[in-house]
Enzyme design. Sequence first.
Site, mmCIF file in Angstrom:
data_model
loop_
_atom_site.group_PDB
_atom_site.id
_atom_site.type_symbol
_atom_site.label_atom_id
_atom_site.label_comp_id
_atom_site.label_asym_id
_atom_site.label_seq_id
_atom_site.Cartn_x
_atom_site.Cartn_y
_atom_site.Cartn_z
ATOM 1 N N GLY A 209 -3.021 -7.451 -4.040
ATOM 2 C CA GLY A 209 -3.681 -6.304 -3.445
ATOM 3 C C GLY A 209 -4.713 -5.712 -4.389
ATOM 4 C CB CYS A 210 -7.764 -3.716 -3.735
ATOM 5 S SG CYS A 210 -7.143 -2.517 -2.540
ATOM 6 C CG PHE A 211 -4.777 0.883 -5.075
ATOM 7 C CD1 PHE A 211 -5.619 1.556 -5.944
ATOM 8 C CD2 PHE A 211 -4.644 1.378 -3.784
ATOM 9 C CE1 PHE A 211 -6.318 2.697 -5.547
ATOM 10 C CE2 PHE A 211 -5.333 2.512 -3.372
ATOM 11 C CZ PHE A 211 -6.173 3.172 -4.257
ATOM 12 C CB ALA A 212 -1.427 -4.821 -6.690
#
Length: 327
Positions: A136-139
């Site tokens: 994921g992007c935040f991840a």
Amino acid sequence: MKKLEIGIVGGAGYTAGELIRLLLHHPHTNINFVFSTSNAGNKIHTVHKDLLGSTNLSFSNEINRNIDVLFLCLGHGNSKIFLENNFFSAQTKIIDLSNDFRLSKDNFFNNKEFIYGLPELQKEAIKTAQNVANPGCFATALQLAILPLASSKLLKNDVHIHAVTGATGAGTSLSATTHFTYRDNNFSHYKAFNHQHLGEIVQTVQQLQKSFDKEINFIPNRGNFSRGIFATAYTVFDDSLENALKLYKEFYKEAAFTFISDDEIHLKQVVNTNKCIIHLTKHGNKLLITSCIDNLLKGASGQAIQNMNLMCNLNETTGLQLKANYF
């Protein structure tokens, strides 16, 4: 070298648009089909208007099952449904950009094993993988901020994170919080302490530091800009800033796209690139880590192509030499 035949499923969203843009200019890929039930027959550039003049391809309602690489750009939960109802050749490599297969409890599906695709963590495993779950992007931004600490077993206290994402992080579907009148001159948080990317972040930290039992306190925020993630994380760190910098620079010395900056950083350094740029400062006994990425590239489509390059024995940076939109 024969070009890789590429299939894309779920072709109308921001992530797919960036993926198509990058693949059109990749020297070793040919887009075989872009499958979209809602846009079948329409020219791709009528949906992704930045591609006018770059391609005359149309969205398809048919699937070639003998492609080399399949990218799944479907909404969360839909990749499993698609793979239950469609089969591909044993040689087809699959890169899924949803969260369906990122956690270890979900990474075996229909006799397929999905390797978690964070190259800075698992480059060698990705090279031999048949299927990859793109992070994921935040991840991505948050893991890259704290991986060196976890790798050296130095996460001994709670981690506190604030991160701001642009409007493209919410996807193309309209909602009250994506409307211009809401976003413009506005700022808000959402899913405080329970964002869906926390699971993969904690999983990675515990992979590197099995004893980690503290809290990762994550507050995601909506920014009034289009793209990018600007994240700040801090935790207790009893050593010096000099040693922290040595640790981070050593950890990422062979990373193709992750860089440690000696100067303070900002979003314009990474937007339209596959880079993650990190900056460290020390405040008392706390280490402050700032991490910036483009949520649509290093946080999604760019990282997916980075993974494809590794899986297909290509140079990791091929097709990803992009200049930031700095001016």
